[in-house]
Motif scaffolding. Structure first.
Motif, short mmCIF file in Angstrom:
data_model
loop_
_atom_site.label_atom_id
_atom_site.label_comp_id
_atom_site.label_asym_id
_atom_site.label_seq_id
_atom_site.Cartn_x
_atom_site.Cartn_y
_atom_site.Cartn_z
N ILE A 1 81.87 -5.17 11.08
CA ILE A 1 81.16 -3.89 11.00
C ILE A 1 81.95 -2.80 11.72
CG2 ILE A 1 79.08 -2.64 11.70
CD1 ILE A 1 78.63 -4.54 9.36
N GLN A 2 82.49 -3.12 12.90
CA GLN A 2 83.25 -2.13 13.65
C GLN A 2 84.52 -1.73 12.91
OE1 GLN A 2 82.11 -0.58 16.49
NE2 GLN A 2 83.80 0.79 15.95
N ALA A 3 85.16 -2.69 12.27
CA ALA A 3 86.37 -2.37 11.50
C ALA A 3 86.04 -1.41 10.36
CB ALA A 3 86.98 -3.66 10.95
N ILE A 4 84.89 -1.60 9.73
CA ILE A 4 84.46 -0.69 8.66
C ILE A 4 84.20 0.70 9.23
CG2 ILE A 4 82.60 -0.20 7.03
CD1 ILE A 4 82.41 -3.28 6.62
N ARG A 5 83.53 0.75 10.37
CA ARG A 5 83.28 2.05 11.03
C ARG A 5 84.59 2.76 11.35
NH1 ARG A 5 78.07 2.55 12.69
NH2 ARG A 5 76.87 0.68 13.22
N ASP A 6 85.60 1.98 11.74
CA ASP A 6 86.89 2.54 12.14
C ASP A 6 87.81 2.83 10.95
OD1 ASP A 6 86.06 2.29 14.76
OD2 ASP A 6 87.12 0.39 15.09
N ASN A 7 87.32 2.59 9.73
CA ASN A 7 88.14 2.74 8.53
C ASN A 7 89.40 1.88 8.63
OD1 ASN A 7 88.91 3.68 6.00
ND2 ASN A 7 89.87 5.54 6.80
N ASN A 8 89.21 0.68 9.15
CA ASN A 8 90.33 -0.24 9.37
C ASN A 8 90.21 -1.40 8.37
OD1 ASN A 8 92.34 -1.94 10.32
ND2 ASN A 8 91.86 -1.57 12.47
N ARG A 9 90.74 -1.16 7.18
CA ARG A 9 90.60 -2.14 6.10
C ARG A 9 91.21 -3.49 6.47
NH1 ARG A 9 89.77 -2.42 0.69
NH2 ARG A 9 89.39 -0.17 0.57
N VAL A 10 92.41 -3.48 7.01
CA VAL A 10 93.09 -4.74 7.28
C VAL A 10 92.33 -5.56 8.32
CG1 VAL A 10 94.66 -3.68 8.98
CG2 VAL A 10 95.28 -5.85 7.91
N ALA A 11 91.73 -4.89 9.32
CA ALA A 11 90.97 -5.62 10.34
C ALA A 11 89.71 -6.24 9.73
CB ALA A 11 90.59 -4.68 11.48
N ALA A 12 89.03 -5.51 8.86
CA ALA A 12 87.84 -6.05 8.21
C ALA A 12 88.22 -7.24 7.32
CB ALA A 12 87.14 -4.97 7.39
N TRP A 13 89.30 -7.09 6.57
CA TRP A 13 89.78 -8.17 5.70
C TRP A 13 90.12 -9.41 6.53
CZ3 TRP A 13 94.25 -11.01 5.34
CH2 TRP A 13 94.51 -11.67 4.13
#
Length: 320
Positions: free
Chosen positions: A183-195
């Motif tokens: 969820i935090q990765a999505i908030r941060d617009n961090n695609r690679v972290a969410a993936w």
């Protein structure tokens, strides 16, 4: 800042169709493709009904949630049949395969979904609950209807449960589920972290071997739907900077990633597991498009037989 460059190249015509199609295959391929396992069956961790509806997890709301979609076997009163199913589950204390099959048979002697269409409607109803909870958690950073959102809904459907919206929201934000990092990765617009969180960090080691292998496959599918890169197919970097960012992030986590890959591939029976999707060189394969782009742009006709080390500020597009 919500996730950008989300994908809407639908395979089945719409967000809902794509989401439900993937959930059907992941939750109960036998039902989706062959019409089997329509009613109660033990799925390795709990008693599932239709497309992954957890009869144990949803025991308190079972009567309300199932009533629109089931009928009593033999044409009896559906509320009486559902109450008997609740009693059977609450009083069950068996552990052997035979006892598990016996309980499933007892449940199926009380209620039936009747048709795959009813199972699909039940799935859609439960998915809607997760949609609402996800939007509540993300707030102003909510994901639009996209393949990325469909992937997250699938993860939630598998990992968290609750009878009410408050319980679902609490489960999504519970650190023990591993979901908050995604969820935090999505908030941060961090695609690679969410993936990365989806593919390599959301499969508990405490499960039975066959379940853990199955979940590993599920996470590969979900992360593929989510997409590592922002391009329309999710498998090619959109520019130099995205390629560099993906390489930097995943190479920094290579030791942890390889531990997870080796663990899953080393589970007893994995060598004969027919559909294991987590490949031994998985990280190298997913990084290949990014490395190819950088080699093409900066090292054409140069032989590179080792690692590509990416530093800040290398690329045709300025970095912030």
């Amino acid at each position: 800042m919500a996730l950008s460059n989300t994908h809407t190249n639908w395979t089945h015509g719409s967000y809902t169709n794509d989401r439900d199609y993937e959930l059907k295959l992941i939750e109960n391929r036998a039902l989706a493709e062959r019409g089997e396992n329509l009613n109660a069956h033990f799925d390795g961790t709990s008693f599932a009904f239709g497309y992954g509806y957890d009869l144990v997890q949803n025991i308190d709301n079972l009567t309300i949630e199932l009533r629109p979609y089931v009928s009593a076997v033999g044409g009896g009163d559906v509320d009486v049949a559902l109450a008997e199913v609740q009693n059977l589950i609450r009083n069950y204390n068996g552990t052997t395969d035979e006892e598990l099959r016996n309980l499933a048979n007892q449940i199926n002697a009380q209620i039936t979904l009747g048709t795959e269409a009813n199972a699909a409607e039940l799935l859609a109803s439960k998915a809607t609950n997760y949609e609402t909870a996800l939007s509540t958690v993300l707030g102003t950073d909510d994901l639009s209807q996209s393949k990325e959102r469909a992937a997250i809904i699938s993860v939630l459907y598998n990992l968290v449960g609750g009878d009410t919206q408050a319980q679902l929201v609490a489960a999504i934000t519970n650190e023990n589920t591993g979901i908050p990092s995604t969820i935090q990765a999505i908030r941060d617009n961090n695609r690679v972290a969410a993936w990365y969180e989806i593919r390599y960090r959301s499969n508990a080691d405490s499960q039975a071997d066959t379940i853990e292998r199955g979940i590993a496959n599920r996470r590969v599918n979900e992360s593929d739907i989510f997409g590592l890169y922002g391009s329309i197919d999710g498998i090619m970097p959109t520019n130099d900077n995205e390629a560099k960012n993906v390489i930097r992030f995943l190479e920094a986590h290579r030791p942890q990633i390889q531990v997870e890959i080796d663990h899953v591939r080393g589970l007893p029976g994995t060598t004969t597991y027919p559909t294991l999707l987590l490949r031994a060189n998985d990280l190298d394969l997913v990084l290949s498009p990014a490395k190819t782009l950088l080699i093409t742009n900066y090292a054409q006709d140069v032989t590179i037989d080792g690692d590509i080390i990416v530093g800040q500020g290398i690329g045709t597009i300025p970095e912030n």
